[in-house]
Design a protein around this motif. Structure first.
Motif, PDB file in Angstrom:
ATOM      1  N   LEU A   7      52.939  53.421  43.603  1.00  0.00           N
ATOM      2  CA  LEU A   7      52.811  54.298  44.766  1.00  0.00           C
ATOM      3  C   LEU A   7      54.107  55.066  45.015  1.00  0.00           C
ATOM      4  O   LEU A   7      54.085  56.252  45.357  1.00  0.00           O
ATOM      5  CB  LEU A   7      52.400  53.497  46.001  1.00  0.00           C
ATOM      6  CG  LEU A   7      51.026  52.829  45.926  1.00  0.00           C
ATOM      7  CD1 LEU A   7      50.765  52.020  47.188  1.00  0.00           C
ATOM      8  CD2 LEU A   7      49.924  53.846  45.693  1.00  0.00           C
ATOM      9  N   TYR A   8      55.244  54.413  44.823  1.00  0.00           N
ATOM     10  CA  TYR A   8      56.547  55.059  45.003  1.00  0.00           C
ATOM     11  C   TYR A   8      56.696  56.222  44.022  1.00  0.00           C
ATOM     12  O   TYR A   8      57.119  57.316  44.404  1.00  0.00           O
ATOM     13  CB  TYR A   8      57.663  54.039  44.801  1.00  0.00           C
ATOM     14  CG  TYR A   8      59.054  54.618  44.924  1.00  0.00           C
ATOM     15  CD1 TYR A   8      59.646  54.784  46.170  1.00  0.00           C
ATOM     16  CD2 TYR A   8      59.765  54.999  43.791  1.00  0.00           C
ATOM     17  CE1 TYR A   8      60.923  55.316  46.286  1.00  0.00           C
ATOM     18  CE2 TYR A   8      61.043  55.534  43.899  1.00  0.00           C
ATOM     19  CZ  TYR A   8      61.610  55.686  45.149  1.00  0.00           C
ATOM     20  OH  TYR A   8      62.873  56.226  45.254  1.00  0.00           O
ATOM     21  N   LYS A   9      56.333  55.993  42.759  1.00  0.00           N
ATOM     22  CA  LYS A   9      56.440  57.047  41.753  1.00  0.00           C
ATOM     23  C   LYS A   9      55.530  58.222  42.062  1.00  0.00           C
ATOM     24  O   LYS A   9      55.774  59.329  41.611  1.00  0.00           O
ATOM     25  CB  LYS A   9      56.110  56.503  40.358  1.00  0.00           C
ATOM     26  CG  LYS A   9      57.189  55.619  39.787  1.00  0.00           C
ATOM     27  CD  LYS A   9      56.964  55.321  38.311  1.00  0.00           C
ATOM     28  CE  LYS A   9      55.717  54.523  38.096  1.00  0.00           C
ATOM     29  NZ  LYS A   9      55.541  54.049  36.705  1.00  0.00           N
ATOM     30  N   ASN A  10      54.484  57.966  42.831  1.00  0.00           N
ATOM     31  CA  ASN A  10      53.518  59.014  43.159  1.00  0.00           C
ATOM     32  C   ASN A  10      53.664  59.525  44.582  1.00  0.00           C
ATOM     33  O   ASN A  10      52.718  60.062  45.156  1.00  0.00           O
ATOM     34  CB  ASN A  10      52.100  58.489  42.907  1.00  0.00           C
ATOM     35  CG  ASN A  10      51.825  58.355  41.432  1.00  0.00           C
ATOM     36  OD1 ASN A  10      51.546  59.344  40.774  1.00  0.00           O
ATOM     37  ND2 ASN A  10      51.956  57.160  40.908  1.00  0.00           N
ATOM     38  N   ASP A  64      60.296  64.426  49.076  1.00  0.00           N
ATOM     39  CA  ASP A  64      60.451  64.835  50.484  1.00  0.00           C
ATOM     40  C   ASP A  64      59.916  63.784  51.443  1.00  0.00           C
ATOM     41  O   ASP A  64      60.341  63.722  52.595  1.00  0.00           O
ATOM     42  CB  ASP A  64      59.727  66.160  50.743  1.00  0.00           C
ATOM     43  CG  ASP A  64      60.397  67.334  50.057  1.00  0.00           C
ATOM     44  OD1 ASP A  64      61.556  67.186  49.603  1.00  0.00           O
ATOM     45  OD2 ASP A  64      59.763  68.402  49.960  1.00  0.00           O
ATOM     46  N   ASN A  65      58.985  62.955  50.983  1.00  0.00           N
ATOM     47  CA  ASN A  65      58.393  61.928  51.838  1.00  0.00           C
ATOM     48  C   ASN A  65      59.176  60.624  51.807  1.00  0.00           C
ATOM     49  O   ASN A  65      58.730  59.623  52.356  1.00  0.00           O
ATOM     50  CB  ASN A  65      56.949  61.658  51.428  1.00  0.00           C
ATOM     51  CG  ASN A  65      56.034  62.827  51.692  1.00  0.00           C
ATOM     52  OD1 ASN A  65      56.465  63.874  52.146  1.00  0.00           O
ATOM     53  ND2 ASN A  65      54.775  62.672  51.390  1.00  0.00           N
ATOM     54  N   LEU A  66      60.326  60.639  51.152  1.00  0.00           N
ATOM     55  CA  LEU A  66      61.157  59.433  51.051  1.00  0.00           C
ATOM     56  C   LEU A  66      62.506  59.627  51.733  1.00  0.00           C
ATOM     57  O   LEU A  66      63.452  58.905  51.450  1.00  0.00           O
ATOM     58  CB  LEU A  66      61.359  59.070  49.571  1.00  0.00           C
ATOM     59  CG  LEU A  66      60.092  58.792  48.777  1.00  0.00           C
ATOM     60  CD1 LEU A  66      60.410  58.674  47.300  1.00  0.00           C
ATOM     61  CD2 LEU A  66      59.402  57.542  49.285  1.00  0.00           C
ATOM     62  N   GLN A  67      62.593  60.588  52.634  1.00  0.00           N
ATOM     63  CA  GLN A  67      63.874  60.949  53.240  1.00  0.00           C
ATOM     64  C   GLN A  67      64.195  60.223  54.538  1.00  0.00           C
ATOM     65  O   GLN A  67      65.350  60.136  54.924  1.00  0.00           O
ATOM     66  CB  GLN A  67      63.930  62.464  53.473  1.00  0.00           C
ATOM     67  CG  GLN A  67      63.750  63.275  52.212  1.00  0.00           C
ATOM     68  CD  GLN A  67      64.774  62.934  51.143  1.00  0.00           C
ATOM     69  OE1 GLN A  67      65.954  62.811  51.411  1.00  0.00           O
ATOM     70  NE2 GLN A  67      64.309  62.759  49.910  1.00  0.00           N
ATOM     71  N   LEU A 103      54.732  56.982  56.994  1.00  0.00           N
ATOM     72  CA  LEU A 103      53.533  57.813  56.926  1.00  0.00           C
ATOM     73  C   LEU A 103      52.971  57.857  55.509  1.00  0.00           C
ATOM     74  O   LEU A 103      51.749  57.817  55.317  1.00  0.00           O
ATOM     75  CB  LEU A 103      53.833  59.226  57.433  1.00  0.00           C
ATOM     76  CG  LEU A 103      54.136  59.326  58.927  1.00  0.00           C
ATOM     77  CD1 LEU A 103      54.603  60.736  59.286  1.00  0.00           C
ATOM     78  CD2 LEU A 103      52.917  58.937  59.755  1.00  0.00           C
ATOM     79  N   SER A 104      53.844  57.911  54.523  1.00  0.00           N
ATOM     80  CA  SER A 104      53.394  57.919  53.126  1.00  0.00           C
ATOM     81  C   SER A 104      52.729  56.604  52.761  1.00  0.00           C
ATOM     82  O   SER A 104      51.694  56.588  52.081  1.00  0.00           O
ATOM     83  CB  SER A 104      54.565  58.193  52.188  1.00  0.00           C
ATOM     84  OG  SER A 104      55.042  59.494  52.380  1.00  0.00           O
ATOM     85  N   VAL A 105      53.319  55.502  53.199  1.00  0.00           N
ATOM     86  CA  VAL A 105      52.736  54.190  52.917  1.00  0.00           C
ATOM     87  C   VAL A 105      51.360  54.086  53.568  1.00  0.00           C
ATOM     88  O   VAL A 105      50.393  53.640  52.934  1.00  0.00           O
ATOM     89  CB  VAL A 105      53.658  53.048  53.400  1.00  0.00           C
ATOM     90  CG1 VAL A 105      52.948  51.708  53.365  1.00  0.00           C
ATOM     91  CG2 VAL A 105      54.931  53.018  52.568  1.00  0.00           C
ATOM     92  N   ARG A 106      51.252  54.528  54.807  1.00  0.00           N
ATOM     93  CA  ARG A 106      49.954  54.489  55.492  1.00  0.00           C
ATOM     94  C   ARG A 106      48.927  55.314  54.742  1.00  0.00           C
ATOM     95  O   ARG A 106      47.775  54.901  54.582  1.00  0.00           O
ATOM     96  CB  ARG A 106      50.081  55.018  56.921  1.00  0.00           C
ATOM     97  CG  ARG A 106      50.715  54.078  57.859  1.00  0.00           C
ATOM     98  CD  ARG A 106      50.720  54.666  59.245  1.00  0.00           C
ATOM     99  NE  ARG A 106      51.510  53.867  60.130  1.00  0.00           N
ATOM    100  CZ  ARG A 106      51.411  53.904  61.442  1.00  0.00           C
ATOM    101  NH1 ARG A 106      50.554  54.732  62.008  1.00  0.00           N
ATOM    102  NH2 ARG A 106      52.165  53.147  62.199  1.00  0.00           N
ATOM    103  N   GLU A 107      49.326  56.498  54.299  1.00  0.00           N
ATOM    104  CA  GLU A 107      48.406  57.368  53.562  1.00  0.00           C
ATOM    105  C   GLU A 107      47.938  56.686  52.276  1.00  0.00           C
ATOM    106  O   GLU A 107      46.748  56.687  51.960  1.00  0.00           O
ATOM    107  CB  GLU A 107      49.083  58.695  53.239  1.00  0.00           C
ATOM    108  CG  GLU A 107      48.165  59.689  52.570  1.00  0.00           C
ATOM    109  CD  GLU A 107      48.840  61.024  52.336  1.00  0.00           C
ATOM    110  OE1 GLU A 107      48.398  61.731  51.410  1.00  0.00           O
ATOM    111  OE2 GLU A 107      49.800  61.357  53.052  1.00  0.00           O
TER     112      GLU A 107
END
Length: 69
Positions: free
Chosen positions: A20-23, A27-30, A37-41
């Motif tokens: 999931l991190y690689k994908n 910008d969503n890791l800042q 929010l990315s993890v929830r998605e």
């Protein structure tokens, strides 16, 4: 849950987290908020549908729940 099962879950979740991190866009890791929010998605779109499929059964067969568009 046995300690062995807990360890297996931990190992598998670490592997899943790497995928999931690689994908996830850089910008969503800042910030903590964008990571959350990315993890929830990822959980809602990818993980939950796969897991929930195991909880919906019909006559002992697994039923895949398709997500709506």
């Amino acid at each position: 849950m046995t300690p062995e099962e807990q360890q297996k879950i931990k190992i598998n979740l670490q592997e899943i987290a790497e995928i999931l991190y690689k994908n996830t866009p850089v910008d969503n890791l800042q910030s903590f908020e964008s990571v959350e929010l990315s993890v929830r998605e990822h959980l809602i779109e990818t993980v939950a549908p796969e897991i929930s499929g195991f909880f919906f059964t019909r006559r002992g067969e697994k039923v895949r729940v398709e997500k709506e568009p």
